[in-house]
Design a protein around this motif. Structure first.
Motif, short mmCIF file in Angstrom:
data_model
loop_
_atom_site.label_atom_id
_atom_site.label_comp_id
_atom_site.label_asym_id
_atom_site.label_seq_id
_atom_site.Cartn_x
_atom_site.Cartn_y
_atom_site.Cartn_z
N ALA A 35 0.84 -1.20 0.00
CA ALA A 35 0.00 0.00 0.00
C ALA A 35 0.87 1.25 0.00
O ALA A 35 1.83 1.35 0.76
CB ALA A 35 -0.91 -0.01 1.22
N GLY A 36 0.54 2.19 -0.87
CA GLY A 36 1.24 3.47 -0.91
C GLY A 36 2.59 3.42 -1.60
O GLY A 36 3.27 4.44 -1.71
N GLU A 37 3.00 2.24 -2.06
CA GLU A 37 4.30 2.14 -2.74
C GLU A 37 4.16 2.11 -4.25
O GLU A 37 3.09 1.79 -4.77
CB GLU A 37 5.02 0.87 -2.29
N GLN A 73 9.08 12.80 -13.65
CA GLN A 73 9.23 13.70 -12.52
C GLN A 73 7.86 14.19 -12.04
O GLN A 73 7.57 14.20 -10.85
CB GLN A 73 10.12 14.89 -12.92
N GLU A 74 7.01 14.58 -13.00
CA GLU A 74 5.69 15.08 -12.63
C GLU A 74 4.88 14.03 -11.91
O GLU A 74 4.16 14.33 -10.96
CB GLU A 74 4.92 15.51 -13.89
N ASN A 91 5.91 13.95 -8.41
CA ASN A 91 5.40 15.14 -7.72
C ASN A 91 3.93 14.98 -7.37
O ASN A 91 3.49 15.33 -6.29
CB ASN A 91 5.58 16.38 -8.60
N ALA A 102 3.35 12.54 -4.67
CA ALA A 102 3.74 13.08 -3.37
C ALA A 102 2.57 13.77 -2.69
O ALA A 102 2.41 13.68 -1.48
CB ALA A 102 4.91 14.06 -3.56
N PRO A 160 -0.75 10.41 -2.47
CA PRO A 160 -0.15 9.07 -2.37
C PRO A 160 -1.18 7.98 -2.61
O PRO A 160 -2.31 8.07 -2.12
CB PRO A 160 0.39 9.02 -0.94
N ASN A 179 9.61 2.18 -5.63
CA ASN A 179 10.08 1.72 -4.35
C ASN A 179 10.70 0.33 -4.52
O ASN A 179 11.63 -0.03 -3.83
CB ASN A 179 8.92 1.58 -3.35
N ASP A 225 14.80 -3.95 -4.20
CA ASP A 225 14.37 -2.79 -3.42
C ASP A 225 15.21 -1.59 -3.82
O ASP A 225 16.43 -1.68 -3.88
CB ASP A 225 14.58 -3.06 -1.92
N VAL A 226 14.54 -0.49 -4.11
CA VAL A 226 15.28 0.71 -4.51
C VAL A 226 15.58 1.51 -3.25
O VAL A 226 14.66 1.92 -2.54
CB VAL A 226 14.46 1.55 -5.51
N PHE A 266 12.66 9.39 -1.38
CA PHE A 266 11.92 10.45 -2.08
C PHE A 266 12.12 11.72 -1.30
O PHE A 266 12.35 11.66 -0.09
CB PHE A 266 10.43 10.09 -2.13
N PRO A 267 11.97 12.93 -1.82
CA PRO A 267 11.71 13.17 -3.24
C PRO A 267 12.94 12.90 -4.13
O PRO A 267 14.06 13.08 -3.68
CB PRO A 267 11.34 14.65 -3.27
N MET A 276 6.97 1.24 5.47
CA MET A 276 6.40 1.66 4.18
C MET A 276 7.00 2.97 3.75
O MET A 276 7.02 3.93 4.50
CB MET A 276 4.88 1.80 4.32
N LYS A 277 7.51 2.98 2.56
CA LYS A 277 8.10 4.21 2.05
C LYS A 277 7.02 5.01 1.33
O LYS A 277 6.37 4.50 0.44
CB LYS A 277 9.25 3.90 1.09
N PRO A 298 6.40 8.71 -0.66
CA PRO A 298 7.07 9.92 -1.13
C PRO A 298 6.68 11.09 -0.26
O PRO A 298 5.52 11.25 0.08
CB PRO A 298 6.54 10.09 -2.56
N THR A 299 7.66 11.91 0.12
CA THR A 299 7.33 13.06 0.95
C THR A 299 6.73 14.16 0.10
O THR A 299 7.02 14.27 -1.10
CB THR A 299 8.58 13.60 1.66
N HIS A 326 5.97 17.45 -1.70
CA HIS A 326 6.50 18.73 -2.17
C HIS A 326 5.75 19.17 -3.39
O HIS A 326 5.06 18.38 -4.03
CB HIS A 326 8.02 18.69 -2.37
#
Lengths: 267, 288
Positions: free
Chosen positions: A46-48, A189-190, A193, A196, A199, A217, A234-235, A239-240, B1-2, B4-5, B7
């Motif tokens: 979740a969230g990755e 990149q976008e 962003n 971020a 999520p 991730n 695993d990376v 972030f960012p 869990m990672k 992204p922060t 911004h």
């Protein structure tokens, strides 16, 4: 960034885990059936951002279509947020490689489509559409038809359409594959962003190692004949991420690992 | 869990989107039907005038050189028009229009249902296709004797025959339009939560509209052709009947006027459909 924080809060609870357990899929052909893959296991936390990278024809898109509920598995279980996937639905949004925008609808109407289906009241719809067009940087093109957009703008529109219903996961099928190299880098990149501020769980399909290393991730390397996952990387970097990430030693190391795994898979 | 922060999204700069620069049309504007030929209005109008002049000249010359004045000249036809009983002529125009509109309307309506069902459900298509293909090769006029036996000499057999003439090309077009709907668009709608009925109304219908309208225009041409022939054979009114009366009383100007009215009627109806077609399909990407 109050607006962005607000969006994050409302969406944060939506990210869900996607999991394949023992999933097999065969396709009927003229000569009988071909096995696409057998007993596939994978998890998108979740969230990755989980990326599947592999050569063409290795079944990456089939994995995505199964996750979306557009295809049914022959055996095994696909779960999303703990529930078995029973068909397509807006909680698992898809961004297609060829955009799949409705060509007779404007950009804003395309984004609005899922909200209309969900019978969201018109004033709320308008607000959400405006927010999401802003999020992907298309508010100036709201009234254009898809034919009047560049490839990059089309894919941003498709992303807004996918995100607007607040999905628990976004499944992206080589979304930047048809774009020129410069636009592709900018959209990578976008995308980071946007994720971020919004999520969500992402399953990303690509054949581009650099793209996988930059966005993910976690990267799964898939091989053809028989289709299976041969590496799970695993990376490590945080972030960012930005242009500096691309020239870091860790980034080059991940790319090298991916390349080695792909080469070993290519028998 | 990672995760992204947070911004801010990078400001969007469109300067690199070359195609966006190449398509600087911010409004949803529809170019006029002729705009793509790229000639100014004056040139187009002069060419139209020249075209009419050449046609009238050819007509006049044909009248002057034909033996015994069998073919009337332009002034002779105008003279005939001035002395004709127009209420009778308008009755014929009205009869023909009514037959085409009723027959075409019913034929297209049935074709929309049949074409959609056969396009959507492969098994129904496999059942029906042999017969659709078979009847496509039967000229609608061949049904007239049968229709007269079944329905007598009233309006009904004409409606049926014209409806038949509209039904077949439209059915084939609707069926093809439904079959050819981009599967990705259907997938996209499914993923966005649309059910079968919503997919049909919001994706299949608009996506198939261009092909359906091409079929409808072909069908309309088919209808006029069938109508006039039907009126020649079995009718006491209509523009086809008017041409046969002209033949009977050796009044060539009457035949000419009937032909002009048939052509004009067909043209008007086709233009209406053409405008509808332009409206409904302006979203399509066109070559050039």
């Amino acid at each position: 960034m109050t607006a962005a924080t607000g969006r994050r809060k409302s969406a944060a609870g939506g990210a869900e885990t996607l999991a394949f357990r023992n999933v097999s899929k065969t396709f009927a052909t003229n000569k009988g059936t071909t096995t696409c893959f057998e007993k596939l296991d994978l998890t998108c936390a979740a969230g990755e951002i989980t990326t599947i990278v592999g050569a063409s024809g290795c079944g990456k898109t089939t994995v995505l279509n199964l996750a979306a509920g557009l295809l049914r598995a022959d055996s095994g279980v696909i779960t999303f947020g703990g529930h078995e996937v029973e068909g397509a639905g807006p909680e698992r949004a898809v961004v297609f490689q060829n955009y799949a925008l409705f060509p007779w609808l404007t950009v804003a109407e395309n984004v609005e489509f899922g909200l209309k289906i969900a019978k969201v009241p018109a004033p709320v719809r308008r607000d959400k559409v405006r927010q999401h067009l802003q999020l992907v940087g298309l508010e100036h093109a709201a009234d254009r038809l898809p034919k009047q957009l560049s490839g990059g703008m089309r894919q941003r529109c498709a992303l807004a359409r996918a995100l607007v219903t607040g999905p628990g996961a976004v499944l992206m099928d080589e979304p930047f594959g048809a774009l020129d190299a410069i636009t592709r880098l900018r959209l990578q990149q976008e995308l980071l962003n946007i994720l971020a501020v919004r999520p969500t769980t992402v399953l990303f399909i690509t054949h581009d190692i650099e793209e996988a290393a930059f966005l993910s991730n976690r990267v799964l390397v898939m091989r053809p004949h028989p289709q299976q996952i041969v590496a799970d990387i695993d990376v490590p970097y945080e972030f960012p991420r930005n242009d500096a990430t691309r020239s870091s030693a860790e980034f080059l190391h991940v790319k090298e690992q991916l390349w080695t795994a792909l080469e070993a898979a290519h028998v | 869990m990672k995760t992204p922060t947070t911004h801010a999204p990078a400001p969007v700069d469109d300067t690199l989107d070359a195609a966006a620069l190449a398509a600087p049309t911010p409004q949803r504007s529809r170019p006029s039907a002729f705009a793509r030929f790229g000639h100014p209005r004056t040139v187009r109008l002069s060419l139209l005038a020249l075209s009419v002049a050449i046609a009238l000249g050819a007509w006049e010359i044909a009248g002057l050189v034909s033996s015994n004045g069998v073919l009337p000249t332009v002034p002779q036809v105008i003279d005939w028009m001035q002395h004709a009983s127009w209420s009778g002529i308008w009755d014929n125009v009205a009869a023909s229009w009514r037959r085409v509109l009723v027959g075409f309307g019913c034929g297209v309506a049935i074709a929309l249902v049949v074409g959609t069902v056969t396009g959507w459900y492969t098994k129904v298509r496999l059942l029906s296709d042999p017969w659709i293909q078979f009847f496509r090769n039967v000229p609608p006029l061949a049904l007239i004797p049968l229709m007269i036996i079944l329905f007598g000499l009233g309006e009904l057999p004409k409606y049926v025959v014209i409806g038949f003439a509209a039904f077949l090309p439209t059915t084939v077009a609707v069926q093809q339009g439904v079959i050819d709907v981009d599967r990705n668009l259907i997938s996209a709608a499914r993923v966005l939560g649309a059910n079968q009925r919503q997919i049909f109304a919001r994706v299949v219908v608009p996506a198939a509209a261009p092909v359906i309208l091409v079929g409808a225009r072909l069908a309309l041409g088919n209808c006029w052709g069938t109508l006039v022939a039907a009126e020649l054979i079995a009718s006491k009114s209509g523009l086809g009947y008017m041409t046969s009366q002209g033949q009977l009383y050796f009044s060539v100007p009457e035949i000419y006027v009937a032909i002009l009215l048939i052509g004009t009627s067909g043209l008007i109806m086709d233009r209406v459909l053409f405008v509808v077609q332009q409206r409904l399909t302006s979203w399509q990407e066109r070559q050039g």
